[in-house]
Design an enzyme around this catalytic site. Structure first.
Site, PDB file in Angstrom:
ATOM      1  N   GLU A 183      22.350  26.254  -3.040  1.00 45.46           N
ATOM      2  CA  GLU A 183      23.531  26.955  -3.561  1.00 45.46           C
ATOM      3  C   GLU A 183      23.846  26.554  -5.002  1.00 45.46           C
ATOM      4  O   GLU A 183      24.588  25.596  -5.235  1.00 45.46           O
ATOM      5  CB  GLU A 183      24.757  26.693  -2.677  1.00 45.46           C
ATOM      6  CG  GLU A 183      25.994  27.434  -3.146  1.00 45.46           C
ATOM      7  CD  GLU A 183      27.221  27.188  -2.271  1.00 45.46           C
ATOM      8  OE1 GLU A 183      28.319  27.613  -2.672  1.00 45.46           O
ATOM      9  OE2 GLU A 183      27.078  26.571  -1.202  1.00 45.46           O
ATOM     10  N   LYS A 229      21.548  30.686  -1.673  1.00 38.53           N
ATOM     11  CA  LYS A 229      22.950  31.098  -1.575  1.00 38.53           C
ATOM     12  C   LYS A 229      23.531  31.149  -2.992  1.00 38.53           C
ATOM     13  O   LYS A 229      24.110  30.172  -3.470  1.00 38.53           O
ATOM     14  CB  LYS A 229      23.751  30.128  -0.691  1.00 38.53           C
ATOM     15  CG  LYS A 229      25.231  30.516  -0.565  1.00 38.53           C
ATOM     16  CD  LYS A 229      26.000  29.622   0.391  1.00 38.53           C
ATOM     17  CE  LYS A 229      27.469  30.002   0.421  1.00 38.53           C
ATOM     18  NZ  LYS A 229      28.255  29.221   1.398  1.00 38.53           N
TER      19      LYS A 229
END
Length: 350
Positions: A183, A229
């Site tokens: 992420e 992500k």
């Protein structure tokens, strides 16, 4: 990368990216959940945090839109009121459990003012082994970057440092049987336009995948256990009239991804960032609906495009719940409504 868990990693990654499903980000730290509770006048104490997470995980129909849940370490160790661990509660629904394994950000020495690096690599190998033994099958690590054209953010140092940490984390996770959710979040703070956001997103993701490759994380096509992500390419929160249309966000986000994300990645599960529930759903729906629009994309995106939302799945839930047990059913209905909408958006059917 060679791992004794290679086959399981592939299966886990594919399950997390199942058509029409996404991941609930319920990994708010104690401090962050306290800020959310403050908006509904609920005290930030362990019993309230446990009760709220139980509300989420026991929602009837939860598994129809949710393939996995990212938990905070406290939540991972908690149990429902009847004594069943949350890991077992979710497993009974066929929902995979993950853990947030980073330990937060600190100022980046040598970086520009306000730039950060994420901590948590020390002892990560042993922690990941322990999480796997207790039922976790994936993990998450969040890097935080910001855009400021005047100062030059993000600096090259900040991009490299965070890309390297994400790669080291991912390698350790895969060694221990956990699919890493990578992420790199570019914050919406600022007045930049959507084109700038897309360009910075492309630059950061290119560095991340270069570092993943350098660390031996990426496997050959159809045998990768890594999920991305990212943020969507949106205009800055202070852009005012310079904000972007739903179509622009969808088009520029996917264009940036197509330029730098390997086809071997099984899925891209977007974070919602500073978007409202409705915006996050509409942008996701537009990306998937536009797969057939050839003049938008030079080729059909090869990955699943879905969601890993926190606030964009929970804002309505918190407002409905307000810490009152009498409101649990209403709060669960709110979660099911948001989850169903995003499930349809992940298929381009909203």
């Amino acid at each position: 990368m060679s791992s004794p868990h290679a086959t399981e990693l592939v299966a886990t990654a594919r399950a997390l990216c199942a058509p029409g499903k996404g991941v609930l980000a319920a990994d708010e730290s104690t401090g962050t959940i306290g800020k959310r509770f403050a908006t509904i006048a609920v005290e930030n104490v362990e019993p309230n945090r446990r009760a709220y997470r139980e509300l989420l995980f026991t929602t009837p129909g939860f598994e129809t839109f949710c393939s996995g849940v990212i938990t905070f370490e406290e939540t991972f160790a908690q149990s429902a009121a009847d004594g069943t661990t949350f890991v077992d509660v979710l497993a009974s629904k066929g929902v995979l459990v993950g853990v947030k394994v980073d330990t937060g950000v600190v100022p980046l020495h040598g970086g520009l003012d306000g730039e950060t690096a994420t901590q948590g690599l020390d002892g990560l190998d042993a922690r990941c082994a322990g999480y796997y033994a207790r039922g976790a099958r994936f993990a998450k690590w969040r890097a935080v970057l910001s855009i400021d054209r005047a100062s030059g953010k993000p600096s090259d140092l900040c991009v490299r440092a965070n890309a390297d940490a994400l790669a080291r984390y991912a390698s350790i996770c895969q060694k221990n049987g956990l699919v890493p959710i990578v992420e790199p979040e570019i914050l919406t703070d600022g007045a930049h336009d959507v084109e700038t956001s897309a360009a910075v997103t492309e630059r950061v993701l290119a560095a991340v995948f270069k570092s993943l490759s350098d660390h031996g994380v990426m496997l050959e096509a159809r045998r990768t256990g890594t999920i991305l992500k990212p943020n969507m390419a949106t205009a800055g929160a202070d852009a005012g009239d310079g904000g972007a249309s739903t179509e622009d966000v969808a088009r520029l986000t996917v264009r940036a991804l197509q330029r730098v994300v390997p086809p071997a990645v099984p899925g891209i599960l977007f974070l919602s960032g500073g978007q409202s529930e409705e915006e996050a759903t509409a942008h996701l729906n537009a990306m998937n609906k536009a797969r057939s629009i050839s003049h938008w994309f030079p080729y059909d995106p090869p990955w699943a495009l879905s969601f890993s939302y926190g606030r964009a799945l929970q804002s309505s839930v918190l407002k409905a719940w307000r810490g009152d047990a009498a409101n649990v059913a209403a709060a669960q209905e709110a979660l099911l409504a948001r989850g169903t909408a995003n499930s349809k958006a992940a298929l381009g059917e909203l």
